[in-house]
Scaffold this active site. Structure first.
Site, mmCIF file in Angstrom:
data_model
loop_
_atom_site.group_PDB
_atom_site.id
_atom_site.type_symbol
_atom_site.label_atom_id
_atom_site.label_comp_id
_atom_site.label_asym_id
_atom_site.label_seq_id
_atom_site.Cartn_x
_atom_site.Cartn_y
_atom_site.Cartn_z
ATOM 1 N N ASP A 9 -31.861 -32.050 22.501
ATOM 2 C CA ASP A 9 -30.730 -31.538 22.054
ATOM 3 C C ASP A 9 -29.420 -32.594 21.883
ATOM 4 O OD1 ASP A 9 -28.890 -29.121 21.908
ATOM 5 O OD2 ASP A 9 -28.311 -29.921 23.857
ATOM 6 N N ASP A 11 -25.370 -31.914 21.571
ATOM 7 C CA ASP A 11 -24.176 -31.422 22.416
ATOM 8 C C ASP A 11 -24.542 -30.960 23.802
ATOM 9 O OD1 ASP A 11 -22.384 -31.649 20.069
ATOM 10 O OD2 ASP A 11 -22.572 -30.013 19.613
ATOM 11 N N ASP A 171 -29.659 -28.880 27.353
ATOM 12 C CA ASP A 171 -28.821 -28.281 28.386
ATOM 13 C C ASP A 171 -28.409 -26.968 28.642
ATOM 14 O OD1 ASP A 171 -27.514 -28.347 26.070
ATOM 15 O OD2 ASP A 171 -25.511 -28.479 27.002
HETATM 16 O O1 LIG Z 1 -22.659 -27.599 18.833
HETATM 17 C C1 LIG Z 1 -23.267 -26.452 19.191
HETATM 18 O O2 LIG Z 1 -22.619 -25.473 19.364
HETATM 19 C C2 LIG Z 1 -24.761 -26.656 19.744
HETATM 20 O O3 LIG Z 1 -24.981 -27.830 19.961
HETATM 21 P P1 LIG Z 1 -26.510 -28.134 20.473
HETATM 22 O O4 LIG Z 1 -27.715 -27.558 20.053
HETATM 23 O O5 LIG Z 1 -26.571 -29.746 20.124
HETATM 24 O O6 LIG Z 1 -26.218 -27.953 22.189
HETATM 25 MG MG LIG Z 2 -26.521 -28.541 23.961
#
Ligand SMILES: O=C(O)COP(=O)(O)O
Ligand SMILES: [Mg+2]
Length: 227
Positions: A9, A11, A171
């Protein structure tokens, strides 16, 4: 047999993007005279991409979003984010070493994120990380996105790998639910963006730092799936 794959993942897992997401969000809220969202609210509003983040910020402030306002605000958000990338965003400690460790051990690496593909590419490009990944698939790359397992399975296919020899690292509950629905083991980091501790969502393993993410741990998880 194809190489095993580790799918990250973005963020809150590979890159600590919260300060910049917040900056761009607050820049866009300012255009409609809304009070800025605070750092501690980020865990409640991030996870499903920029549109949902804006919707949640409005809900948090009990403000109504008018008809086409969301499109206009998202455009303001994206312009600001892209113009400032990478801003203060940096990989979490040990993240880059970990990607390199797995690539040296013969793994393919990929990114499966609900962040828009264009934003993800600009960020990873600015951080000099694009070359590490065989596929970088955002929330708009396919007709479905996390928690739909199709997002993860198509990312793996795009990277030329086999879902039987794959692991996800994330996360949030979204990542854990996605991997479970795809039948893929999932390692949760406990330093990302979630309002409940990740252990509540029963991932295969929880780690508190990338030094804990060993090739041996992943090999054991993949072997257990195959058996
Ligand atoms: O930017 C977001 O809302 C989610 O991003 P992610 O899936 O990389 O955690
Ligand atoms: Mg994330």
């Amino acid at each position: 047999m194809s190489a095993p794959i580790i799918v990250f993942d973005l963020d809150g897992t590979l890159v600590d993007t919260a300060p910049d997401l917040l900056d761009s969000l607050n820049h866009c809220l300012e255009t409609v005279d809304m009070e800025p969202v605070k750092q501690e609210d980020i865990n409640r509003i991030v996870g499903f991409g920029s549109r949902v983040m804006i919707e949640r910020a409005f809900a948090l402030r009990r403000r109504h979003l008018a008809g086409n306002q969301l499109d206009a605000l998202q455009a303001i958000f994206l312009d600001h984010y892209t113009a400032n990338v990478p801003g203060h965003s940096r990989p979490f400690p040990g993240a880059v070493d970990t990607i390199e460790r797995f690539r040296t051990a013969g793994y393919t690496a990929a990114v499966c994120t609900n962040k828009l593909e264009g934003m993800s590419l600009s960020l990873l490009e600015a951080l000099g990380l694009v070359e590490h990944f065989q596929a970088i698939c955002g929330g708009d790359t396919f007709p479905m996105r996390k928690p739909d397992p199709g997002h993860l399975l198509r990312t793996i296919a795009m990277a030329g790998a086999d879902p039987q020899r794959a692991v996800m690292v994330g996360d949030s509950r979204t990542d854990i639910d996605t991997a479970k629905a795809a039948g893929i083991p999932v390692i949760a980091v406990d330093f990302g963006y979630t309002d409940q501790h990740v252990s509540a969502f029963e991932p295969s393993r929880v780690i508190s730092g990338f030094d804990e993410l060993t090739v041996e741990m992943v090999e054991n998880l993949i072997a257990a799936t195959a058996s």
